[in-house]
Structure formats: structure tokens, C-alpha cells
Design a protein around this motif. Structure first.
Motif, PDB file in Angstrom:
ATOM      1  N   SER A  35      33.980   5.941   7.512  1.00 39.49           N
ATOM      2  CA  SER A  35      33.622   4.656   8.126  1.00 39.49           C
ATOM      3  C   SER A  35      33.606   4.811   9.633  1.00 39.49           C
ATOM      4  CB  SER A  35      34.652   3.581   7.733  1.00 39.49           C
ATOM      5  OG  SER A  35      35.898   3.868   8.349  1.00 39.49           O
ATOM      6  N   GLU A  36      33.055   3.835  10.284  1.00 36.87           N
ATOM      7  CA  GLU A  36      33.183   3.778  11.738  1.00 36.87           C
ATOM      8  C   GLU A  36      34.626   3.416  12.071  1.00 36.87           C
ATOM      9  OE1 GLU A  36      30.800   4.125  14.382  1.00 36.87           O
ATOM     10  OE2 GLU A  36      29.882   5.184  12.704  1.00 36.87           O
ATOM     11  N   SER A  37      35.121   3.893  13.190  1.00 34.80           N
ATOM     12  CA  SER A  37      36.481   3.498  13.551  1.00 34.80           C
ATOM     13  C   SER A  37      36.490   2.028  13.958  1.00 34.80           C
ATOM     14  CB  SER A  37      37.041   4.373  14.666  1.00 34.80           C
ATOM     15  OG  SER A  37      36.427   4.070  15.873  1.00 34.80           O
ATOM     16  N   THR A  38      37.587   1.371  13.610  1.00 34.24           N
ATOM     17  CA  THR A  38      37.687  -0.071  13.811  1.00 34.24           C
ATOM     18  C   THR A  38      38.803  -0.397  14.772  1.00 34.24           C
ATOM     19  OG1 THR A  38      37.019  -0.317  11.520  1.00 34.24           O
ATOM     20  CG2 THR A  38      37.948  -2.271  12.580  1.00 34.24           C
ATOM     21  N   ASP A  39      38.512  -1.187  15.775  1.00 39.44           N
ATOM     22  CA  ASP A  39      39.577  -1.664  16.653  1.00 39.44           C
ATOM     23  C   ASP A  39      40.384  -2.706  15.904  1.00 39.44           C
ATOM     24  OD1 ASP A  39      38.962  -0.099  18.747  1.00 39.44           O
ATOM     25  OD2 ASP A  39      37.662  -1.557  19.728  1.00 39.44           O
ATOM     26  N   SER A  40      41.696  -2.564  15.990  1.00 38.30           N
ATOM     27  CA  SER A  40      42.535  -3.522  15.280  1.00 38.30           C
ATOM     28  C   SER A  40      42.642  -4.804  16.094  1.00 38.30           C
ATOM     29  CB  SER A  40      43.918  -2.952  15.053  1.00 38.30           C
ATOM     30  OG  SER A  40      43.834  -1.899  14.147  1.00 38.30           O
ATOM     31  N   THR A  41      42.529  -5.910  15.384  1.00 35.56           N
ATOM     32  CA  THR A  41      42.688  -7.192  16.071  1.00 35.56           C
ATOM     33  C   THR A  41      44.128  -7.611  16.007  1.00 35.56           C
ATOM     34  OG1 THR A  41      42.116  -8.241  14.010  1.00 35.56           O
ATOM     35  CG2 THR A  41      40.368  -8.022  15.651  1.00 35.56           C
TER      36      THR A  41
END
Lengths: 42, 493
Positions: A35-41
Motif C-alpha cells: 500500500s501507499e504509506s499513510t500518515d496517521s491522524t
């Protein structure tokens, strides 16, 4: 109809070949990114 | 996955398929492109434990690079997980299922700001130093495993990571630190005896929470636990008895703040005081899950170090943390051993202080001439290991095998040396006679034929080169069919 069958047949063979040729390469990696890396909210 | 993304520790996440490391590493080297930062590193094996096809731990570190890097991966019960540390950046690999995992880039937070208050608030125990007698070294065991019970609160479970993976990593990391620091496998190793939940509402003050488990400590008086005070009667104390745990670590989920606002990552009692008073009631520690996710802090190993009787660097006591300047490779950066507190941008290495062991060319401690000087945590650990291991009876004993070597005493071996390794079986485990199988490996994964079936194995290092590592594994089986194994990593210099 026959033509379409041939096209799909060729595509299937091509996909199988790509999968087979890449399989040893993929097994040499510790991480295969799915997956694309995801910034955590927060 | 959403739970992990919401965790207080996560900055970035990515799904990954994780390959079979035993096939990917070649001759002890592992080339890894790390997602998220998309940089390739080569890790060189230095601590590998191959228990069998379905269980291994592999740790490697970078060589000849500007950045200190360490990768530690564990495979057990079909799950693969671990940590990666690249200088200032930490990652945690969490197994979701069937080799699919999440790689988490750990968020930097206030924990590394200015003076680090947290990472273990060693309590004031000067009182016992004055009154205490010399530490007794009467050992009831000959190979000493300290049994660790992990407990967790609801808040810890809510934080998202698989706590069984975190606990497994913690034990492996702590044992690796003992091995790096040349602590004899006869004197101290850790093992987990379980993971269980407790009903506990966390407060925002870590000492207040620790007092739930340890009775008799008065924060107001800044006084140490009275060694004659009773054991606590909480659920955690009962579980400790049920599991036969020498020490207990409680995972918590909330954030503890110090008076000046920096987060506190953990706190632990000290179960062997400076003067040698044994305080088994104090063998409890709290580790914040959010902090434990950051492998740079090595928080579990730090806290269990306190329980074993170690203190911070600023205490007048040899069993403490050490600060030194590492040589050449990493730009002469300051490095801290495990019991040293951290300031901004400071790094803990995976070593307890020991003047006899170098890190990048520099000793990791100084010799202790008396109880108040020097930096030698390992000397203290080798004194306290068997004592703490005897706090509780082992309820499910395995065959405990320790490996010693002769001639004594340098940890390293020269290429022209011959060394004899001896397997020592704990006299409380299994019935003699014992059978042995000794094997060696150059990469830690692939072991050759059995080299010896007695309790000794002789290894000639002719032809080895400086920098080589020989992995030695012994499996012992008792007359009544109990097996145990241990590993030794012999570095050649």
C-alpha cells in the motif's frame, strides 16, 4: 467471439509468465510494499 | 490497521508482505529496502537464534555507514515481527496475519526533549546502602532464568499493537542486550511465563500506579520499601504467584507526565538494593506501550535492569549507566548504555555498561574499584541474576542450559586460539544423565553436523578472520526426556 477468446487466452498466458518470472525476485525481498504509506491522524 | 494508525506511537504506516528471512539472508547479510523512507541498508548478522523451522530471531546491524542501524526480526507461531532502528528513526513491524504486516514509522515525541525525566525513575535507596550488608552470593540454581510475567491494562490493549508480539520482542531484546554485554548465560537470562490482563484504572501519575503493586513505598517520605513490608494483595500479586513469576511488567496505555511536562515512559522497583537487601515485593515495573513501541528507547530492558538492581548514571554506584564517545564509524557521536537517561538526540546502544566490552572501539564502562565508583552494570547483573531468579519457584521448568568457555576470560577469541565450550545444566531441571548435540554455523541459520555429544565442544579458530562470527548451538536432553537449548555467538578478533 473466437478472437476475444484468443486475446483473453494470450493475456492469461502473459500474466502467468510475468507472475512466474517475478516470483523468485519477490521472494528475495524482506518487505514487499502492499500500500501507499499513510500518515496517521491524531 | 485503523487501530494501529490511531495509536499514539504511529507517524506513518504501510502494509507489507514479509518474506522468509531464512531464505533471503545470504551468508549472514541481509539487504533491505525500508519502505516509507525508501532507503536500502545492508544489515550484518550478529545475534541469530534459529530454534527450528518455525521459530527464529535474527538481529543484524549496519557496518561502515554513517548511520547506526539495527534490525531485529522474530518469527514464532506463524507470526513475523520486530524493530528497525536507523539512527534517529525507529520502526515497528507488526504481524497482522499470514505474513502480511504493518510497518509503522514511530512518532517522535517529547520523550527525547531536553532532560529526560522518564525512562525509569530509580528510587532513592541510599538508606539501605548505609545499613545493608554485602550481597549474599549463595545460589540455589546453576543456570539462572528470571521468569517474567507480562500484565496489561484495558488501556494498553486499546492502543492497538499485538501485545504478545511486544512481550516476545521485549524478552528477546533483553537477552540480546545481556549477550552483547557478555553476561554469562549461567548468570542471567530472561524468559516469559505468560501474558494476562488485569483490571486496573490508570492514573496520570506513574508512581501512584506502581504503588498499586508495591506496598510500603512512601513517595511523600521519598523512602524505600521496607524489606519487611508485606507483599501486595492486588490481582497482579495473585497472578504473579499463579504464574510463578520472579518479576512482573505491566503494560499501560496512557501517558504519564512528569512535573515539568515531559512524558515518563516507565518506572520500576529495585528488588535488590545497593547494600544487598532482597526486596522481592518490589519486583514490579510499569512500561508504557507507546514507549515500548519505540525500539530506540529500549524501555523494557531499561526497567527490568532497575528491577535487577541497576541505577542511572548519576548515582554513586557501579551498577549504573555509562556515557561515552563512540569511535570512528558514527562520527564520534555520544552513546549511552542501557541504564543511562536520555537527552535530546542521544542514543542508547544495546549494551549494559561493561569495561571489558567495546562498542565501535570504545569501552562501554569503566572498572569499579569499590561500590561507589566505576560503571559496570554487568558485574552487578552477574551478582543479582541468580538471586532474583530464585524469587519464585519455576512452575513449568524446562531444561536450563548455560554455556561457559575456557580458557577464561576474554569474551572474544583470536584466530589462532582453541576454545573449549561447556554446557552447564541447571541442577534443578531434568534428571541426569543428559545427552548433548553441539553444532556450529557461520550464518546462524544453517547448522552443520553434530560436532560433539558430550557436555563439551572444542573449536579451533585457525583460518578464521577478525570480524567473523561463529554461531554455536547446544541442545541437551535429560534422562526423563526434557530438552533445552542455548546459543553462543563467538566473535573473532
Amino acid at each position: 467471439m473466437k478472437f476475444q477468446f484468443k486475446i483473453y487466452g494470450c493475456l492469461l498466458v502473459a500474466l502467468l509468465f510475468v507472475g512466474w518470472s517475478n516470483a523468485p525476485l519477490l521472494s528475495q525481498e524482506l518487505f514487499t510494499v502492499l500500500s501507499e504509506s499513510t500518515d496517521s491522524t491524531q | 490497521m485503523a487501530k494501529i494508525q490511531r495509536g499514539n506511537y504511529a507517524e506513518k504506516t504501510v502494509f507489507v508482505k514479509v518474506g522468509n528471512l531464512s531464505n533471503i539472508q545470504k551468508d549472514g547479510k541481509l539487504s533491505v529496502r525500508i519502505p516509507i523512507i525508501d532507503v536500502q541498508y545492508v544489515f550484518h548478522a550478529y545475534n541469530v537464534k534459529n530454534y527450528g523451522e518455525d521459530q527464529y530471531s535474527w538481529t543484524g546491524k549496519t557496518k561502515n555507514t554513517e548511520s547506526y542501524g539495527r534490525l531485529s526480526v522474530h518469527y514464532t507461531e506463524g507470526k513475523i515481527f520486530g524493530d528497525i532502528e536507523i539512527e534517529d528513526t525507529a520502526f515497528r513491524l507488526i504481524d497482522l496475519s499470514e505474513g502480511i504486516g504493518v510497518l509503522v514509522k514511530i512518532k517522535e515525541d517529547g520523550g527525547d526533549k531536553e532532560d529526560a525525566v522518564g525512562c525509569g525513575n530509580a528510587r532513592k535507596d541510599i538508606k539501605f546502602k548505609e545499613n545493608g550488608s554485602e550481597l549474599s552470593l549463595e545460589k540455589n540454581n546453576s543456570v539462572c532464568y528470571v521468569s517474567v510475567l507480562f500484565l496489561y491494562t484495558d488501556a494498553a490493549a486499546q492502543e492497538g499493537p499485538d501485545l504478545s508480539q511486544l512481550a516476545y520482542s521485549a524478552i528477546q531484546d533483553a537477552n540480546e542486550a545481556l549477550e552483547n554485554s557478555a553476561v554469562s548465560s549461567c548468570d542471567l537470562r530472561f524468559k516469559s511465563v505468560g501474558l494476562a490482563s488485569i483490571d486496573m484504572e490508570e492514573s496520570s501519575f506513574i508512581t501512584e500506579d506502581l504503588e498499586i503493586f508495591i506496598m510500603g513505598y512512601s513517595q511523600a517520605d521519598n523512602a524505600w520499601l521496607d524489606p519487611n513490608s508485606p507483599f501486595g494483595t492486588t490481582q497482579a500479586n495473585t497472578l504473579r504467584d499463579d504464574y510463578g513469576a520472579d518479576v512482573v511488567i505491566v503494560f499501560t496505555g496512557g501517558t504519564y507526565d512528569s512535573t515539568d511536562g515531559d512524558p515518563i515512559h516507565g518506572e520500576a522497583g529495585i528488588s535488590v538494593s545497593l547494600g544487598g537487601n532482597l526486596i522481592p515485593q518490589a519486583a514490579f515495573g510499569i512500561v508504557s506501550v507507546n514507549s515500548a513501541m519505540n525500539c530506540k528507547r529500549k524501555i523494557f530492558t531499561h526497567e527490568i535492569g532497575h528491577i535487577m538492581g541497576l541505577l542511572h548514571q548519576d548515582r554513586m554506584f557501579y551498577g549504573r549507566g555509562y556515557n561515552f564517545e563512540a569511535g570512528g564509524l558514527f562520527g564520534k557521536k555520544k552513546r549511552r548504555t542501557l541504564m543511562h537517561t536520555l537527552k535530546k538526540k542521544q542514543k542508547r546502544i544495546h549494551h549494559f555498561s561493561n569495561p571489558d566490552v567495546n562498542f565501535e572501539g570504545e569501552p562501554t564502562g569503566t572498572i569499579s574499584a569499590n561500590v561507589t565508583d566505576g560503571y559496570d552494570s554487568v558485574e552487578r547483573l552477574e551478582q543479582t541474576g541468580c538471586i532474583v531468579a530464585d524469587f519464585r519457584e519455576d512452575l513449568a521448568p524446562t531444561l536450563s542450559v548455560g554455556i561457559t568457555f575456557s580458557p577464561c576470560c576474554s569474551f572474544f577469541v583470536n584466530p589462532d586460539n582453541t576454545r573449549i565450550y561447556t554446557a552447564n545444566i541447571d541442577n534443578n531441571t531434568g534428571q541426569s544423565p543428559y545427552q548433548y548435540e553441539w553444532r556450529t554455523s557461520s550464518d546462524g541459520f544453517n547448522y552443520g553436523l553434530v560436532l560433539s555429544t558430550t557436555n563439551e565442544m572444542t573449536q579451533d579458530y585457525t583460518g578464521f578472520q577478525a570480524g567473523d562470527i561463529l554461531y554455536i548451538k547446544v541442545i541437551a536432553t535429560s534422562f526423563d526426556g526434557i530438552t533445552g537449548e542455548n546459543f553462543f555467538f563467538q566473535e573473532v578478533f
